[in-house]
Each structure stands twice: as structure tokens, then as C-alpha cells.
Design a protein around this motif. Structure first.
Motif, mmCIF file in Angstrom:
data_model
loop_
_atom_site.group_PDB
_atom_site.id
_atom_site.type_symbol
_atom_site.label_atom_id
_atom_site.label_comp_id
_atom_site.label_asym_id
_atom_site.label_seq_id
_atom_site.Cartn_x
_atom_site.Cartn_y
_atom_site.Cartn_z
ATOM 1 N N UNK A 146 3.707 -3.626 -8.988
ATOM 2 C CA UNK A 146 2.436 -2.922 -8.895
ATOM 3 C C UNK A 146 2.425 -1.689 -9.789
ATOM 4 N N UNK A 147 1.315 -1.410 -10.447
ATOM 5 C CA UNK A 147 1.232 -0.206 -11.284
ATOM 6 C C UNK A 147 1.170 1.052 -10.430
ATOM 7 N N UNK A 148 1.431 2.171 -11.033
ATOM 8 C CA UNK A 148 1.433 3.439 -10.304
ATOM 9 C C UNK A 148 0.088 3.695 -9.618
ATOM 10 N N UNK A 149 -0.989 3.273 -10.241
ATOM 11 C CA UNK A 149 -2.316 3.529 -9.695
ATOM 12 C C UNK A 149 -2.604 2.765 -8.405
ATOM 13 N N UNK A 150 -1.817 1.734 -8.122
ATOM 14 C CA UNK A 150 -2.068 0.914 -6.925
ATOM 15 C C UNK A 150 -1.514 1.546 -5.657
ATOM 16 N N UNK A 183 -16.403 -0.084 -4.732
ATOM 17 C CA UNK A 183 -15.374 0.583 -5.520
ATOM 18 C C UNK A 183 -14.607 -0.428 -6.363
ATOM 19 N N UNK A 184 -14.306 -0.051 -7.610
ATOM 20 C CA UNK A 184 -13.565 -0.949 -8.507
ATOM 21 C C UNK A 184 -12.188 -1.254 -7.951
ATOM 22 N N UNK A 185 -11.527 -0.273 -7.347
ATOM 23 C CA UNK A 185 -10.187 -0.496 -6.802
ATOM 24 C C UNK A 185 -10.243 -1.454 -5.616
ATOM 25 N N UNK A 186 -11.334 -1.386 -4.843
ATOM 26 C CA UNK A 186 -11.486 -2.297 -3.719
ATOM 27 C C UNK A 186 -11.570 -3.738 -4.185
ATOM 28 N N UNK A 187 -12.213 -3.935 -5.325
ATOM 29 C CA UNK A 187 -12.308 -5.283 -5.873
ATOM 30 C C UNK A 187 -10.959 -5.778 -6.360
ATOM 31 N N UNK A 188 -10.165 -4.859 -6.943
ATOM 32 C CA UNK A 188 -8.891 -5.234 -7.552
ATOM 33 C C UNK A 188 -7.792 -5.444 -6.514
ATOM 34 N N UNK A 189 -7.737 -4.572 -5.494
ATOM 35 C CA UNK A 189 -6.640 -4.626 -4.520
ATOM 36 C C UNK A 189 -7.169 -4.676 -3.083
ATOM 37 N N UNK A 190 -6.445 -5.413 -2.268
ATOM 38 C CA UNK A 190 -6.701 -5.432 -0.834
ATOM 39 C C UNK A 190 -5.699 -4.497 -0.181
ATOM 40 N N UNK A 208 2.196 2.020 10.982
ATOM 41 C CA UNK A 208 3.451 1.391 10.577
ATOM 42 C C UNK A 208 3.629 1.461 9.074
ATOM 43 N N UNK A 209 2.537 1.346 8.336
ATOM 44 C CA UNK A 209 2.628 1.412 6.881
ATOM 45 C C UNK A 209 1.376 0.853 6.238
ATOM 46 N N UNK A 210 1.395 0.815 4.933
ATOM 47 C CA UNK A 210 0.263 0.336 4.138
ATOM 48 C C UNK A 210 0.700 -0.889 3.345
ATOM 49 N N UNK A 211 -0.162 -1.906 3.307
ATOM 50 C CA UNK A 211 0.111 -3.065 2.459
ATOM 51 C C UNK A 211 -0.888 -3.084 1.303
ATOM 52 N N UNK A 212 -0.415 -3.582 0.163
ATOM 53 C CA UNK A 212 -1.225 -3.619 -1.049
ATOM 54 C C UNK A 212 -1.069 -4.991 -1.681
ATOM 55 N N UNK A 213 -2.183 -5.707 -1.792
ATOM 56 C CA UNK A 213 -2.156 -7.017 -2.423
ATOM 57 C C UNK A 213 -3.115 -7.057 -3.593
ATOM 58 N N UNK A 214 -2.710 -7.677 -4.680
ATOM 59 C CA UNK A 214 -3.560 -7.788 -5.860
ATOM 60 C C UNK A 214 -2.921 -8.698 -6.882
ATOM 61 N N UNK A 215 -3.435 -8.663 -8.081
ATOM 62 C CA UNK A 215 -2.992 -9.589 -9.123
ATOM 63 C C UNK A 215 -1.498 -9.623 -9.334
ATOM 64 N N UNK A 216 -0.850 -8.466 -9.317
ATOM 65 C CA UNK A 216 0.594 -8.426 -9.573
ATOM 66 C C UNK A 216 1.402 -9.091 -8.465
ATOM 67 N N UNK A 217 0.861 -9.100 -7.251
ATOM 68 C CA UNK A 217 1.625 -9.666 -6.133
ATOM 69 C C UNK A 217 1.406 -11.162 -5.965
ATOM 70 N N UNK A 258 6.201 8.272 -6.981
ATOM 71 C CA UNK A 258 7.247 7.543 -7.685
ATOM 72 C C UNK A 258 8.528 8.356 -7.636
ATOM 73 N N UNK A 259 9.659 7.694 -7.819
ATOM 74 C CA UNK A 259 10.934 8.419 -7.819
ATOM 75 C C UNK A 259 10.945 9.463 -8.927
ATOM 76 N N UNK A 260 10.346 9.148 -10.069
ATOM 77 C CA UNK A 260 10.314 10.097 -11.186
ATOM 78 C C UNK A 260 9.535 11.351 -10.831
ATOM 79 N N UNK A 261 8.472 11.202 -10.029
ATOM 80 C CA UNK A 261 7.627 12.356 -9.692
ATOM 81 C C UNK A 261 8.050 13.069 -8.422
#
Length: 413
Positions: free
Chosen positions: A197-201, A168-175, A181-190, A207-210
Motif C-alpha cells: 500500500x502507498x503511504x497515502x493509503x 470522496x476519491x479515496x473512498x472510491x479507491x480504498x475500502x 481493534x484496528x483499521x483495515x484497508x483494501x484496494x488495488x494493491x491488496x 511510516x518508520x522513516x517518519x
């Protein structure tokens, strides 16, 4: 010649998929173990098993560790009000302990020669896994292809694609690591300190807006520091009767996420000394800790709260930093249990547009109610002292400040 046998901690993600294929090509008989600490949704366990078998696993094990994670780790995280550096509920630190213990158990039961995991050498998870393996199976070999070969996610992706494995492309981009307890997201922005992190991550929090404009009100009930019920304002339980002990946290994750609660990016020093940054989603823990801390303010003295904050932080930091088996943890857990003897009652919270609003609390051990029964009402008056006594107290209380001010104003000789 009999193949050497290894049990690989397997999530089905990029790192462990690479590790499975690579180890098999090196001649290992690879068994895979997927330890469910809350990251598997409906049907995903079978998907991970299918992925393992597709990549050549000689046998796959699924171990449900959710109840153990909750009773051994999460309940004490709430009792300690633990937030790493004041904001992060250590989504994977202590969770790795449970996962590693179960992988070691599978390895021992199946006569394995080694245990493998897909951690890199750049983070802290490789230390966490190794700490458990060394403690519980000191003679067992530890095999870590990603750490030893120092591969990038792009290199792993190319390796698998060359062998016809879909990635998956997202798998390559983010760990992404998900658990109760929760979810962690690591990638270029971090990797840096400026970008968000972008909304897609993000995986499940809105989001608060949504998030819906109308929030939801809940009543969380605690007994001796542990949450035992969660109901809506009109008294409807958010979990079914007979649900497992972690069900309330799971539902709070979903409900909080729907209202934009729980997103954050944590930055802090790791156990190896470097600064790290990671995105996280942990609505349930943030809601529970906020409510639990509010109830403690109602029933514990200031000295109890301040001492408990120090020891609770010490306890949480030790777990986060993989100090899993030092006897001091038993001492701290005993203290935390003792501190919760009167932390019983209800807390009203509102989840709205990313906020956890504390509306009120009540308890049979309320210090506020006890004071009122003695005729003490803050800002109004008291039958426990006279106006003359109040004036004398204020006078004496001001003496140290007056002396310090007089000393500061004196000119040196």
C-alpha cells in the motif's frame, strides 16, 4: 399502501451510501443505524448522521458499543494472544458480531421488516452479518444490494454522482474499516500478492522513516490477564482517571501509531476458501498482545503456554470465521479465564521506529523468582542438585538419541 421498513447498517462510506439511496428508490422506508465500535472520532457521529439524512434516511440511530466490544471480545483476544495466521489481530471479524447484534436490536425495536448491510459477496463480512441476523431474527429478511448486484466501487460512485451525491476519491479507491481493534484497508494493491500500500493509503500510523528517532518507554500493568494501567517510564498514566475500559487500548493505538508501530498486510484463507489480502493498522492490540505474552512466559508453565496457544488460536479462529453462537465458545472463554489466574504483573516495553521492544517483566507469581528462592539460577548453579546428579541427568537424557543414532548407522541384513 404502507412502505416496508428496513434498518440499514450505515457507516457513511461508499457501499452503505449506495445501499441507502438504492433502497429508498426501490420504495423502502430506510432507517439507518451507525454502530460505534471505535471508528468514530470527535464529531464524526454527527457527520455520519448528516450524511444519512442527506441521502434520505427516515431515522438515524447511533449506538455506542465500544465498552461491550472491549469486554466481550477484545479482552479475550488479548487473553488468547490471538493473531490470525500468526500476525493479524482480526481487526473486523469479531467486531462485526457486535455491530450486527446492535443493528438487529434496532430493527426489532422499530418493527422493521428487514435488515440491510453493505457487504459485498467477495469477502467474509456478509457471512458475519448474516450469521448474526439468522441467529437472532430468523424470520427477518436480509437485504444486501452490493452483494446481490455485484457492483464495483466505480459503478457505485457513478450511481451516486449521477444523483448529485458527492463521493470522496479515496473512498472510491480504498475500502477502509476502522474500529477499536484496528483499521483495515483494501484496494488495488491488496488484490494481488506483490504490491504494498502507498503511504497515502494508511490512515494514522506513521511510516518508520517518519517516526521519531527517540522512542517511548511504557509500563503496562495486568491483573488476571487484563490490562489495568499504562504509565510512562516516569509514572504518568496515559489515560485520565475514570476513563472507560477501552481507553488504554485507544491511547496505545494513537501512541503506537505515532511511533510507526502496527502496520501490516495480512494474507490468508477466508471462511469461504479463497485467499485474501488486506492492509491493517493495529498498534494497540499488537502492543498489548506482545506484553501479555511476555508476562505469561514469566508465570505460566511450558505446558500451560503450549496448550493455551492451541486453544486460544481455536477460539480466535472461530470468532474470525463467524462461529459466534456455538456453545464451545463459552467453554473456551472459561478456559481462558482460568488460565489467567496468575497472569498479574507489569511489563516494560519500548515503542521505537515500528518496533515493540520487550524490556522486562515482573510478577508476584514469577517462576523465575520462585526458582531463585530455591537456589536455582540459570547458567550459574543450583543448590537443588549436585554435580553428580547433573551428570547423571545429562547421561540419561542422551540415551534416546544415542539409541536412534546407533539404529540409523546399522547396515540392513
Amino acid at each position: 399502501m404502507t412502505k416496508r421498513k428496513i434498518v440499514l447498517a450505515f457507516s457513511g462510506g461508499l457501499d452503505t451510501s449506495y445501499a441507502l439511496v438504492s433502497l429508498r428508490e426501490q420504495g423502502w422506508e430506510v432507517l439507518t443505524a451507525n454502530i460505534d465500535t471505535g471508528g468514530l472520532h470527535s464529531g464524526e457521529g454527527e457527520s455520519v448522521k448528516a450524511r444519512a439524512e442527506e441521502l434520505g434516511s427516515a431515522g438515524h440511530f447511533i449506538v455506542d458499543a465500544r465498552e461491550e466490544l472491549y469486554s466481550r471480545v477484545i479482552t479475550y483476544g488479548v487473553k488468547a494472544n490471538y493473531l490470525r495466521n500468526g500476525g493479524y489481530p482480526s481487526c473486523v471479524g469479531a467486531e462485526r458480531m457486535i455491530q450486527a447484534e446492535k443493528v438487529v436490536q434496532v430493527a426489532i425495536e422499530n418493527g422493521a421488516d428487514a435488515v440491510g448491510h453493505g457487504s459485498t459477496g467477495a469477502g467474509a463480512d456478509h457471512v458475519r452479518y448474516d450469521a448474526v441476523i439468522r441467529a437472532l431474527a430468523p424470520t427477518m429478511e436480509i437485504i444486501t444490494p452490493i452483494r446481490d448486484e455485484r457492483l464495483t466501487r466505480e459503478q457505485e460512485t457513478s450511481f451516486l454522482q449521477e444523483r448529485g451525491v458527492e463521493v470522496s476519491a479515496k473512498t472510491t479507491t480504498y475500502s477502509i474499516n476502522e474500529g477499536l481493534i484496528g483499521t483495515t484497508i483494501g484496494g488495488g494493491e491488496t488484490y494481488g500478492s506483490w504490491d504494498y500500500l502507498p503511504e497515502s493509503a494508511w490512515t494514522y500510523t506513521k511510516s518508520i522513516a517518519d517516526a521519531p528517532a527517540d522512542g517511548v518507554e511504557l509500563i503496562l500493568s495486568f491483573e488476571k490477564g487484563e490490562v489495568v494501567a499504562a504509565t510512562t517510564a516516569d509514572g504518568v498514566s496515559i489515560v485520565e482517571p475514570g476513563s472507560p475500559n477501552y481507553a488504554i487500548l485507544k491511547e496505545l493505538n494513537d501512541l503506537g501509531g505515532a511511533h510507526g508501530v502496527g502496520r501490516g498486510i495480512h494474507m490468508g484463507s477466508t471462511m469461504v476458501g479463497n485467499l485474501a489480502r488486506v492492509g491493517f493498522e493495529a498498534p494497540g492490540m499488537l502492543i498489548l498482545i506482545a506484553a501479555h505474552r511476555e508476562l505469561e512466559r514469566l508465570v505460566l508453565s511450558n505446558r500451560q503456554q503450549s496448550t493455551k496457544q492451541q486453544l486460544g488460536t481455536t477460539y480466535g479462529d472461530l470468532l474470525h470465521e463467524a462461529v459466534y453462537y456455538d456453545p464451545i465458545l463459552d467453554d473456551l472463554r472459561a478456559y481462558l479465564d482460568s488460565s489467567q489466574s496468575r497472569v498479574t504483573g507489569d511489563v516494560r516495553v519500548r515503542l521505537q521506529k515500528g518496533n515493540v521492544v520487550l524490556l522486562g517483566s515482573r510478577s508476584p507469581f514469577s517462576l523465575l523468582d520462585a526458582a531463585e528462592r530455591q537456589g536455582v539460577v540459570y547458567g550459574y548453579g543450583s543448590s537443588m542438585w549436585t554435580g553428580e546428579q547433573a551428570r547423571a541427568f545429562a547421561h540419561m537424557y542422551a540415551v534416546p538419541g544415542a539409541i536412534a543414532q546407533a539404529a540409523a548407522s546399522e547396515k540392513p541384513v
